[in-house]
Write a protein that holds these residues in place. Structure first.
Motif, PDB file in Angstrom:
ATOM      1  N   ASN A  11       0.845  -1.186   0.000  1.00 40.32           N
ATOM      2  CA  ASN A  11       0.000   0.000   0.000  1.00 40.32           C
ATOM      3  C   ASN A  11       0.884   1.241   0.000  1.00 40.32           C
ATOM      4  O   ASN A  11       1.864   1.309   0.762  1.00 40.32           O
ATOM      5  N   LEU A  12       0.531   2.219  -0.837  1.00 39.44           N
ATOM      6  CA  LEU A  12       1.282   3.465  -0.959  1.00 39.44           C
ATOM      7  C   LEU A  12       0.375   4.633  -0.580  1.00 39.44           C
ATOM      8  O   LEU A  12      -0.855   4.554  -0.698  1.00 39.44           O
ATOM      9  N   ASN A  13       0.996   5.726  -0.164  1.00 38.44           N
ATOM     10  CA  ASN A  13       0.207   6.917   0.148  1.00 38.44           C
ATOM     11  C   ASN A  13       0.089   7.809  -1.083  1.00 38.44           C
ATOM     12  O   ASN A  13       0.453   7.416  -2.201  1.00 38.44           O
ATOM     13  N   ARG A  14      -0.422   9.021  -0.894  1.00 43.13           N
ATOM     14  CA  ARG A  14      -0.654   9.931  -2.019  1.00 43.13           C
ATOM     15  C   ARG A  14       0.632  10.331  -2.727  1.00 43.13           C
ATOM     16  O   ARG A  14       0.626  10.698  -3.901  1.00 43.13           O
ATOM     17  N   ASP A  15       1.759  10.260  -2.004  1.00 48.02           N
ATOM     18  CA  ASP A  15       3.060  10.591  -2.592  1.00 48.02           C
ATOM     19  C   ASP A  15       3.778   9.358  -3.108  1.00 48.02           C
ATOM     20  O   ASP A  15       4.961   9.424  -3.426  1.00 48.02           O
ATOM     21  N   ARG A  16       3.051   8.234  -3.143  1.00 44.31           N
ATOM     22  CA  ARG A  16       3.582   6.940  -3.581  1.00 44.31           C
ATOM     23  C   ARG A  16       4.756   6.479  -2.712  1.00 44.31           C
ATOM     24  O   ARG A  16       5.674   5.808  -3.187  1.00 44.31           O
ATOM     25  N   GLN A  17       4.679   6.797  -1.449  1.00 40.78           N
ATOM     26  CA  GLN A  17       5.632   6.284  -0.476  1.00 40.78           C
ATOM     27  C   GLN A  17       5.056   5.009   0.141  1.00 40.78           C
ATOM     28  O   GLN A  17       3.862   4.907   0.424  1.00 40.78           O
ATOM     29  N   LEU A  18       5.920   4.034   0.354  1.00 37.69           N
ATOM     30  CA  LEU A  18       5.482   2.745   0.878  1.00 37.69           C
ATOM     31  C   LEU A  18       5.051   2.874   2.341  1.00 37.69           C
ATOM     32  O   LEU A  18       5.806   3.358   3.186  1.00 37.69           O
ATOM     33  N   LEU A  19       3.821   2.414   2.634  1.00 43.25           N
ATOM     34  CA  LEU A  19       3.319   2.380   4.002  1.00 43.25           C
ATOM     35  C   LEU A  19       3.180   0.954   4.528  1.00 43.25           C
ATOM     36  O   LEU A  19       3.283   0.725   5.735  1.00 43.25           O
ATOM     37  N   PHE A  20       2.940   0.017   3.619  1.00 39.41           N
ATOM     38  CA  PHE A  20       2.748  -1.371   4.037  1.00 39.41           C
ATOM     39  C   PHE A  20       3.230  -2.302   2.937  1.00 39.41           C
ATOM     40  O   PHE A  20       2.993  -2.071   1.750  1.00 39.41           O
ATOM     41  N   GLU A  21       3.897  -3.397   3.341  1.00 36.53           N
ATOM     42  CA  GLU A  21       4.362  -4.401   2.381  1.00 36.53           C
ATOM     43  C   GLU A  21       4.348  -5.759   3.068  1.00 36.53           C
ATOM     44  O   GLU A  21       4.745  -5.889   4.225  1.00 36.53           O
ATOM     45  N   SER A  22       3.870  -6.766   2.346  1.00 38.68           N
ATOM     46  CA  SER A  22       3.791  -8.114   2.909  1.00 38.68           C
ATOM     47  C   SER A  22       4.090  -9.139   1.833  1.00 38.68           C
ATOM     48  O   SER A  22       3.582  -9.045   0.711  1.00 38.68           O
TER      49      SER A  22
ATOM     50  N   GLN B 172       5.852 -15.371   6.632  1.00 36.72           N
ATOM     51  CA  GLN B 172       5.526 -14.007   6.222  1.00 36.72           C
ATOM     52  C   GLN B 172       6.654 -13.049   6.561  1.00 36.72           C
ATOM     53  O   GLN B 172       7.220 -13.081   7.660  1.00 36.72           O
ATOM     54  N   ASP B 173       6.981 -12.196   5.580  1.00 34.66           N
ATOM     55  CA  ASP B 173       7.849 -11.033   5.784  1.00 34.66           C
ATOM     56  C   ASP B 173       6.988  -9.795   5.575  1.00 34.66           C
ATOM     57  O   ASP B 173       6.282  -9.694   4.562  1.00 34.66           O
ATOM     58  N   GLY B 174       7.043  -8.872   6.503  1.00 31.32           N
ATOM     59  CA  GLY B 174       6.196  -7.694   6.376  1.00 31.32           C
ATOM     60  C   GLY B 174       6.798  -6.457   7.003  1.00 31.32           C
ATOM     61  O   GLY B 174       7.618  -6.540   7.926  1.00 31.32           O
ATOM     62  N   THR B 175       6.372  -5.294   6.485  1.00 30.56           N
ATOM     63  CA  THR B 175       6.867  -3.999   6.966  1.00 30.56           C
ATOM     64  C   THR B 175       5.722  -2.993   6.982  1.00 30.56           C
ATOM     65  O   THR B 175       4.881  -2.983   6.075  1.00 30.56           O
ATOM     66  N   ARG B 176       5.719  -2.144   8.009  1.00 30.77           N
ATOM     67  CA  ARG B 176       4.806  -1.008   8.066  1.00 30.77           C
ATOM     68  C   ARG B 176       5.621   0.256   8.327  1.00 30.77           C
ATOM     69  O   ARG B 176       6.529   0.249   9.159  1.00 30.77           O
ATOM     70  N   ARG B 177       5.248   1.334   7.628  1.00 31.91           N
ATOM     71  CA  ARG B 177       5.935   2.619   7.795  1.00 31.91           C
ATOM     72  C   ARG B 177       4.912   3.721   8.035  1.00 31.91           C
ATOM     73  O   ARG B 177       3.806   3.673   7.513  1.00 31.91           O
ATOM     74  N   ARG B 178       5.305   4.727   8.806  1.00 31.01           N
ATOM     75  CA  ARG B 178       4.460   5.879   9.063  1.00 31.01           C
ATOM     76  C   ARG B 178       5.307   7.147   8.980  1.00 31.01           C
ATOM     77  O   ARG B 178       6.486   7.149   9.319  1.00 31.01           O
ATOM     78  N   PHE B 179       4.658   8.236   8.537  1.00 28.34           N
ATOM     79  CA  PHE B 179       5.347   9.522   8.437  1.00 28.34           C
ATOM     80  C   PHE B 179       5.233  10.245   9.771  1.00 28.34           C
ATOM     81  O   PHE B 179       4.135  10.452  10.307  1.00 28.34           O
ATOM     82  N   ASN B 180       6.369  10.619  10.337  1.00 31.74           N
ATOM     83  CA  ASN B 180       6.410  11.339  11.600  1.00 31.74           C
ATOM     84  C   ASN B 180       6.389  12.831  11.311  1.00 31.74           C
ATOM     85  O   ASN B 180       7.328  13.379  10.734  1.00 31.74           O
ATOM     86  N   LEU B 181       5.320  13.519  11.735  1.00 30.77           N
ATOM     87  CA  LEU B 181       5.162  14.939  11.439  1.00 30.77           C
ATOM     88  C   LEU B 181       6.174  15.795  12.192  1.00 30.77           C
ATOM     89  O   LEU B 181       6.514  16.889  11.750  1.00 30.77           O
ATOM     90  N   THR B 182       6.678  15.307  13.326  1.00 27.71           N
ATOM     91  CA  THR B 182       7.649  16.082  14.105  1.00 27.71           C
ATOM     92  C   THR B 182       9.013  16.100  13.440  1.00 27.71           C
ATOM     93  O   THR B 182       9.650  17.151  13.302  1.00 27.71           O
ATOM     94  N   THR B 183       9.465  14.933  12.987  1.00 26.14           N
ATOM     95  CA  THR B 183      10.794  14.845  12.354  1.00 26.14           C
ATOM     96  C   THR B 183      10.726  14.985  10.841  1.00 26.14           C
ATOM     97  O   THR B 183      11.760  15.088  10.188  1.00 26.14           O
ATOM     98  N   ALA B 184       9.503  14.965  10.290  1.00 21.08           N
ATOM     99  CA  ALA B 184       9.307  15.052   8.837  1.00 21.08           C
ATOM    100  C   ALA B 184      10.036  13.922   8.113  1.00 21.08           C
ATOM    101  O   ALA B 184      10.577  14.114   7.015  1.00 21.08           O
ATOM    102  N   GLN B 185      10.026  12.725   8.716  1.00 19.55           N
ATOM    103  CA  GLN B 185      10.672  11.563   8.123  1.00 19.55           C
ATOM    104  C   GLN B 185       9.767  10.342   8.289  1.00 19.55           C
ATOM    105  O   GLN B 185       8.926  10.282   9.194  1.00 19.55           O
ATOM    106  N   TYR B 186       9.968   9.383   7.396  1.00 18.58           N
ATOM    107  CA  TYR B 186       9.234   8.119   7.505  1.00 18.58           C
ATOM    108  C   TYR B 186       9.943   7.212   8.508  1.00 18.58           C
ATOM    109  O   TYR B 186      11.167   7.113   8.523  1.00 18.58           O
ATOM    110  N   ARG B 187       9.142   6.576   9.349  1.00 14.62           N
ATOM    111  CA  ARG B 187       9.677   5.693  10.379  1.00 14.62           C
ATOM    112  C   ARG B 187       9.074   4.300  10.207  1.00 14.62           C
ATOM    113  O   ARG B 187       7.859   4.159  10.023  1.00 14.62           O
ATOM    114  N   THR B 188       9.921   3.287  10.252  1.00 16.89           N
ATOM    115  CA  THR B 188       9.444   1.910  10.193  1.00 16.89           C
ATOM    116  C   THR B 188       8.912   1.517  11.562  1.00 16.89           C
ATOM    117  O   THR B 188       9.663   1.504  12.549  1.00 16.89           O
TER     118      THR B 188
END
Length: 208
Positions: free
Chosen positions: A44-55, A87-103
């Motif tokens: 799953n990608l967000n509006r900027d096509r950044q990866l948020l979820f992968e399985s 299963q191999d999986g990853t979730r990422r979220r954008f941190n508004l404080t650091t302005a970076q994506y965090r796994t």
């Protein structure tokens, strides 16, 4: 407008290999056997096509079901299923404080999940009465939990073209790997349990 941590795009691919064969030793018995291999990839990608979820999910299984007609009004059935899931999986979220994506989640796990069942069906009065009683067993190697689930079904036709059905059954769902090992996971989670009750009456009506 969707937020930066909301899904907008997704991709899902599943490949299935299934081989099945049946052995019929007599008119009263048969054994059905199968092996299967399943791979499934999703992201799953967000509006900027950044990866948020992968399985990346894989499953291999072997299954056998057998049926034996004891008498014209009595049939016994049973079977088992043994499967290995990985299963191999990853979730990422954008941190508004650091302005970076965090796994937030990284999952790399495998488990065995064997199970089996047995049931007995009795029919009487030219099939106007039928009762099935049985039980199912499942085991999850990661948590070491085993669950037993009884099931009963009763069908009766008291008058012509009318059928009354009563049913009771217990079901279970083991936690997935993200629920066990994710950011808010708990490796001590037990299986979810559900109890179902069914009551129905069916009768056909014909309009002329």
């Amino acid at each position: 407008t969707l937020g930066v941590n909301s899904f907008m795009f997704g991709d899902h691919k599943t490949r299935i290999l299934h081989v099945d064969w049946r052995w019929i030793p007599s008119a009263r018995a048969f054994v059905d056997s199968s092996i299967s291999h399943v791979t499934s990839y999703a992201n799953n990608l967000n509006r900027d096509r950044q990866l948020l979820f992968e399985s990346d999910f894989r499953q291999d299984g072997i299954r056998q079901d057998a049926s034996f007609q004891v008498t014209s009004g009595n049939r016994i059935e049973g079977g088992y299923l043994a499967r290995r899931i990985d299963q191999d999986g990853t979730r990422r979220r954008f941190n508004l404080t650091t302005a970076q994506y965090r796994t937030t989640d990284i999952v790399d796990a495998a488990a065995w999940q064997p199970g089996g069942y047995v049931q007995d069906t009795v029919t009487l009065w030219d099939s106007r009465f039928a009762m099935t009683m049985g039980s199912r067993w499942d085991h999850f190697s990661v948590t070491g939990q085993s669950v037993w689930m009884p099931r009963v079904n009763l069908a009766l036709s008291p008058i012509r073209n009318t059928r009354v059905t009563l049913g009771y059954g217990q079901y279970a769902q083991f936690p997935d790997f993200f629920q066990l090992y994710g950011e808010y996971g708990n490796p001590l989670l037990r299986a979810e349990r559900a109890t179902h009750y069914v009551r129905s009456t069916s009768r056909p009506y014909f309009l002329t």
